[in-house]
Enzyme design. Structure first.
Site, PDB file in Angstrom:
ATOM      1  N   VAL A 178      -7.740  40.932   2.479  1.00 30.15           N
ATOM      2  CA  VAL A 178      -6.899  42.054   2.888  1.00 30.15           C
ATOM      3  C   VAL A 178      -5.948  41.381   3.850  1.00 30.15           C
ATOM      4  O   VAL A 178      -6.311  41.102   4.980  1.00 30.15           O
ATOM      5  CB  VAL A 178      -7.710  43.159   3.612  1.00 30.15           C
ATOM      6  CG1 VAL A 178      -6.774  44.232   4.158  1.00 30.15           C
ATOM      7  CG2 VAL A 178      -8.707  43.787   2.659  1.00 30.15           C
ATOM      8  N   PRO A 179      -4.752  41.061   3.372  1.00 31.62           N
ATOM      9  CA  PRO A 179      -3.802  40.195   4.087  1.00 31.62           C
ATOM     10  C   PRO A 179      -3.208  40.754   5.367  1.00 31.62           C
ATOM     11  O   PRO A 179      -2.017  40.996   5.444  1.00 31.62           O
ATOM     12  CB  PRO A 179      -2.736  39.932   3.044  1.00 31.62           C
ATOM     13  CG  PRO A 179      -2.771  41.142   2.174  1.00 31.62           C
ATOM     14  CD  PRO A 179      -4.193  41.603   2.139  1.00 31.62           C
ATOM     15  N   CYS A 180      -4.028  40.890   6.369  1.00 28.84           N
ATOM     16  CA  CYS A 180      -3.521  41.386   7.652  1.00 28.84           C
ATOM     17  C   CYS A 180      -2.538  40.377   8.226  1.00 28.84           C
ATOM     18  O   CYS A 180      -1.701  40.721   9.041  1.00 28.84           O
ATOM     19  CB  CYS A 180      -4.668  41.618   8.617  1.00 28.84           C
ATOM     20  SG  CYS A 180      -5.855  40.282   8.676  1.00 28.84           S
ATOM     21  N   HIS A 181      -2.647  39.138   7.785  1.00 30.09           N
ATOM     22  CA  HIS A 181      -1.754  38.108   8.313  1.00 30.09           C
ATOM     23  C   HIS A 181      -0.339  38.209   7.761  1.00 30.09           C
ATOM     24  O   HIS A 181       0.564  37.568   8.255  1.00 30.09           O
ATOM     25  CB  HIS A 181      -2.324  36.729   7.990  1.00 30.09           C
ATOM     26  CG  HIS A 181      -2.485  36.470   6.527  1.00 30.09           C
ATOM     27  ND1 HIS A 181      -3.569  36.935   5.804  1.00 30.09           N
ATOM     28  CD2 HIS A 181      -1.687  35.835   5.643  1.00 30.09           C
ATOM     29  CE1 HIS A 181      -3.413  36.554   4.542  1.00 30.09           C
ATOM     30  NE2 HIS A 181      -2.293  35.896   4.414  1.00 30.09           N
ATOM     31  N   ARG A 182      -0.162  39.017   6.707  1.00 30.91           N
ATOM     32  CA  ARG A 182       1.193  39.158   6.150  1.00 30.91           C
ATOM     33  C   ARG A 182       1.994  40.248   6.850  1.00 30.91           C
ATOM     34  O   ARG A 182       3.077  40.591   6.418  1.00 30.91           O
ATOM     35  CB  ARG A 182       1.115  39.465   4.650  1.00 30.91           C
ATOM     36  CG  ARG A 182       0.649  38.272   3.842  1.00 30.91           C
ATOM     37  CD  ARG A 182       0.676  38.541   2.353  1.00 30.91           C
ATOM     38  NE  ARG A 182      -0.079  37.472   1.680  1.00 30.91           N
ATOM     39  CZ  ARG A 182      -0.816  37.666   0.598  1.00 30.91           C
ATOM     40  NH1 ARG A 182      -0.891  38.858   0.059  1.00 30.91           N
ATOM     41  NH2 ARG A 182      -1.470  36.673   0.063  1.00 30.91           N
TER      42      ARG A 182
END
Length: 166
Positions: A134-138
Site C-alpha cells: 500500500v504505497p504510502c511512500h508515493r
DNA sequence: GTCACCTTAGAAG
DNA sequence: CTTCTAAGGTGAC
C-alpha cells in the site's frame, strides 16, 4: 478477542521483512530491523493454512519486484479490516496510484471525499499497516517529500527505485 | 478535554 | 518570499 496472525518473513536485498496474515489476507508488513540478521520469524511450520502459504508466495514476489523498481504482476489479498472507515478509504485510494507515480496528500483527501482532511490523510498513511504494497511512500507533500513515520529514509529510497523525483 | 501528527491554502508582514 | 493560522481524523495521555 484478538485473532491469530500467521507471521512469516521475507528476505530481500534490503533485509528481512515481516509479513503477518489473518485468515482474510495480508494484514501487516513491517520493515526490516537494522542489524538483526537472525531468523526472528516465528513461522509456525505446521500451522500455516495452505491459502496463506500461497498468499505469502505472492507477497514475496510482489515485494521483491517493488524493491527492484518494477511493477508487481500480482498482489495477495489484503486484510485492511483493522483500520477505520476513513483509513480504509485512504488505503484503497493509495493502492490505485500506479508504479512510478505520486499524489499529494491533498489529492488523496479529495479522492476520499474529504478535501479538507489533508492532515487526516497523513494520519492514515502513518497508520498504514502494509507499507510498500500500500504505497504510502508515493504520497508527497505539495511542496516536497513530506514526512514519513517509519523513516523518511525508506520513502526516499523507494521513490528513487521507481525513478521518481522527489 | 488536550495535544501532536507523513499537510495545505490563504492571509499577513 | 517568509511566517502564521485554521482546519480534519485518530490515538495517546
Amino acid at each position: 478477542m484478538k485473532q491469530q496472525l500467521f507471521q512469516l518473513s521475507i528476505s530481500t536485498p534490503d533485509g528481512q521483512f515481516i509479513a503477518r496474515y489473518s485468515t482474510k489476507g495480508l494484514a501487516e508488513l513491517s520493515f526490516p530491523k537494522v542489524g538483526s540478521a537472525r531468523g526472528a520469524d516465528r513461522t509456525p511450520r505446521r500451522g500455516v493454512p495452505t491459502p496463506i502459504r500461497d498468499w505469502h508466495r505472492t507477497t514475496e514476489s510482489a515485494l521483491q519486484n517493488i524493491l527492484a523498481g518494477s511493477e508487481p504482476e500480482n498482489f495477495p489479498p489484503l486484510d485492511l479490516s483493522a483500520g477505520t472507515k476513513f483509513q480504509i478509504r485512504v488505503w484503497n485510494a493509495l493502492r490505485k496510484i500506479q508504479h512510478g507515480k505520486t499524489e499529494s496528500y491533498g489529492e488523496i483527501a479529495r479522492v476520499v471525499g474529504k478535501p479538507k482532511a489533508v492532515r487526516a490523510v497523513g494520519g492514515a498513511c502513518g497508520a498504514n499497516p502494509i507499507p510498500v504494497l500500500v504505497p504510502c511512500h508515493r504520497v508527497l507533500a505539495a511542496n516536497g517529500i513530506g514526512g514519513f513515520g517509519g523513516g523518511l529514509d525508506w520513502k526516499r529510497r523507494l521513490l528513487a527505485r521507481e525513478g521518481v523525483e522527489a
